[in-house]
Design an enzyme around this catalytic site. Structure first.
Site, PDB file in Angstrom:
ATOM      1  N   CYS A 196      -6.623  -8.782   2.348  1.00 55.36           N
ATOM      2  CA  CYS A 196      -4.886  -8.314   3.840  1.00 55.36           C
ATOM      3  C   CYS A 196      -6.194  -7.355   4.489  1.00 55.36           C
ATOM      4  CB  CYS A 196      -3.860  -7.819   3.401  1.00 55.36           C
ATOM      5  SG  CYS A 196      -4.461  -6.656   2.307  1.00 55.36           S
ATOM      6  N   GLN A 252       5.344  -3.793  -1.639  1.00 51.58           N
ATOM      7  CA  GLN A 252       5.281  -5.835  -1.819  1.00 51.58           C
ATOM      8  C   GLN A 252       6.865  -5.744  -2.137  1.00 51.58           C
ATOM      9  OE1 GLN A 252       3.817  -7.381  -0.168  1.00 51.58           O
ATOM     10  NE2 GLN A 252       1.825  -7.223  -0.171  1.00 51.58           N
ATOM     11  N   THR A 257      -1.110   2.868   1.729  1.00 49.98           N
ATOM     12  CA  THR A 257      -2.830   3.653   0.854  1.00 49.98           C
ATOM     13  C   THR A 257      -2.618   5.080   0.629  1.00 49.98           C
ATOM     14  OG1 THR A 257      -3.442   1.803   2.000  1.00 49.98           O
ATOM     15  CG2 THR A 257      -4.831   3.263   1.457  1.00 49.98           C
TER      16      THR A 257
HETATM   17  N1  PLP Z   1      -0.068  -2.221  -2.169  1.00 48.53           N
HETATM   18  C1  PLP Z   1       0.071  -2.629  -2.626  1.00 48.53           C
HETATM   19  C2  PLP Z   1       0.680  -4.189  -3.080  1.00 48.53           C
HETATM   20  C3  PLP Z   1      -0.346  -4.162  -1.379  1.00 48.53           C
HETATM   21  O1  PLP Z   1       0.082  -5.189  -1.043  1.00 48.53           O
HETATM   22  C4  PLP Z   1      -0.632  -2.995   0.481  1.00 48.53           C
HETATM   23  C5  PLP Z   1      -0.931  -3.677   1.289  1.00 48.53           C
HETATM   24  O2  PLP Z   1      -1.848  -5.178   1.225  1.00 48.53           O
HETATM   25  C6  PLP Z   1      -0.823  -1.549   0.040  1.00 48.53           C
HETATM   26  C7  PLP Z   1      -0.465  -1.162  -1.367  1.00 48.53           C
HETATM   27  C8  PLP Z   1      -1.631  -0.994   1.505  1.00 48.53           C
HETATM   28  O3  PLP Z   1      -0.663  -0.592   1.968  1.00 48.53           O
HETATM   29  P1  PLP Z   1      -1.135  -0.354   3.779  1.00 48.53           P
HETATM   30  O4  PLP Z   1      -1.852  -1.586   4.204  1.00 48.53           O
HETATM   31  O5  PLP Z   1       0.212   0.100   3.731  1.00 48.53           O
HETATM   32  O6  PLP Z   1      -1.542   1.103   3.429  1.00 48.53           O
END
Ligand code: PLP
Length: 387
Positions: free
Chosen positions: A323, A177, A70
């Protein structure tokens, strides 16, 4: 417990945890300090950086550690808007992760214009749609998922990058991913920026990285002490970075054997389910897909009900992309692919990791079939009574 929710988060690899432990104890030094413990910490940080770079075929100085996917995605969007105020257009995918979608909303709030690249029925980003969305000279950034978190569908990234670059736009790939599940080579597919996340690849939560191509424009999101070569201030999460470095090393060593084995197990899961539920729909079945992800609609079986039954049987999976919570909302990904809300409401996502076993997959098939049957019987209940 059977854990088939690796796209939400993966179990940390014991070797990654072991690698980080000394940095939570005796090796506590700050990598920016000039004394011996600091220098020792710096060496560990740089080794981790080299390991992450190797996974992407990048150079170590092109890797910046962040707190996760993120943050990496936010840094690129907010930085691009600030860097190119005279180029107001952002082009992004119709089926992006929430991080990308919310950054696109912010882009709009900041006076920018957002254009969307369509996906087809399989969830594949459409090259022609990108061509139409681009406006040479006015487009700052093209930001696209390399692989979709809900369906696992893989984007034709090389072609997309070529087209975006021809229009003078920089390209960011959300590879959160994709990383560790498929070979990624930023020299062969020359994205300018790439985001990845530790906890999707058997490192702990709260650590991620950003690939920034040498000489690519970049405005830091976090300002302060100038760590990470002035690209991300704040004392690094050294234990996390070390674990991510080890996880990257393990992922690279495991590819492509692990990918082939995950694909075999994913296919076994799908074949087992389709054999007994012929009206089940596997999303993106005919498209290039990540080897670990299976998004399946069970028509007539409500996903919320299935999730409760499966949770009771200690099978972990998810509905749609949630998620961050158990909340179920219609999937914008399936919507973009042309499926209606009723179809989306019957969809579950199963995501394997390289630690998933054949025995777990076989047991999962039995549990899922029993849950679908149970729900269909329950839902048929009233009509049986009134008949
Ligand atoms: N981008 C994708 C495609 C994701 O699947 C996720 C998490 O599910 C994120 C970004 C966010 O990643 P993080 O949880 O490390 O902030």
């Amino acid at each position: 417990m059977i854990y088939l929710d690796a796209n939400a988060t993966t179990p940390p690899d014991p070797a990654a945890v072991e690698a980080m432990l000394p940095f939570l104890g005796a090796r506590f030094g700050n990598p920016s300090a000039a004394h011996a413990p600091g220098r020792q910490a710096r060496r560990a940080l740089e080794q981790a950086r080299a390991n992450v770079a190797a996974l992407l075929c990048a150079e170590p100085d092109e890797i910046v550690f962040t707190s996760g996917g993120t943050e990496s995605i936010n840094a690129i969007h907010l930085g691009a808007r600030a860097e190119w105020p005279d180029r107001p257009v952002l082009v992004t995918g119709a089926a992006e992760h929430a991080a990308g979608l919310e950054c696109a909303s912010r882009w709009r709030l900041q006076g920018g214009e957002v254009r969307t690249v369509a996906v087809d029925r399989q969830g594949v980003l459409q090259v022609e749609s990108l061509r139409e969305a681009l406006e040479p000279g006015r487009t700052a950034l093209v930001s696209l998922l390399w692989a979709n978190n809900e369906t696992g569908t893989i984007a034709p990234m090389r072609e997309l990058v070529e087209i975006a670059h021809a229009a003078g736009a920089a390209v960011h790939a959300d590879a959160v991913q994709a990383t560790g599940k498929m070979a990624l080579d930023v020299r062969a597919v020359p994205v300018d920026y790439l985001s990845l996340s530790g906890h999707k690849m058997h490192a702990p939560q709260g650590i991620g990285a950003l690939f920034i191509r040498r000489r690519a424009a970049f405005q830091p999101l976090l300002l302060g002490g100038g760590q990470e070569n002035d690209r991300r201030s704040g004392t690094e999460n050294l234990p996390g970075a070390v674990a991510l470095g080890r996880a990257a090393e393990l992922a690279l060593a495991a590819l492509p054997t692990a990918a082939a084995e995950m694909a075999r197990l994913r296919d076994r899961l799908e074949t087992g389910l389709l054999a007994s539920i012929p009206d089940a729909v596997v999303h993106g079945l005919g498209a290039p897909r990540l080897p670990n992800t299976s998004s399946i609609a069970f028509p007539g079986s409500d996903a919320a009900g299935l999730l409760i039954l499966l949770d009771q049987k200690e099978l972990c999976c998810s509905g749609g992309s949630a998620c961050h919570s158990a909340a179920l909302h219609p999937s914008h990904v399936l919507d973009a692919m042309g499926f209606d809300a009723a179809h989306a409401a019957c969809t579950l996502r199963f995501s394997l990791s390289r630690r998933t076993t054949e025995a777990e997959v076989d047991a999962a098939v039995t549990l899922i079939l029993s849950a679908v049957n149970q729900l269909r019987t329950l839902q048929a209940g009233p009509s049986v009574l009134t008949a």
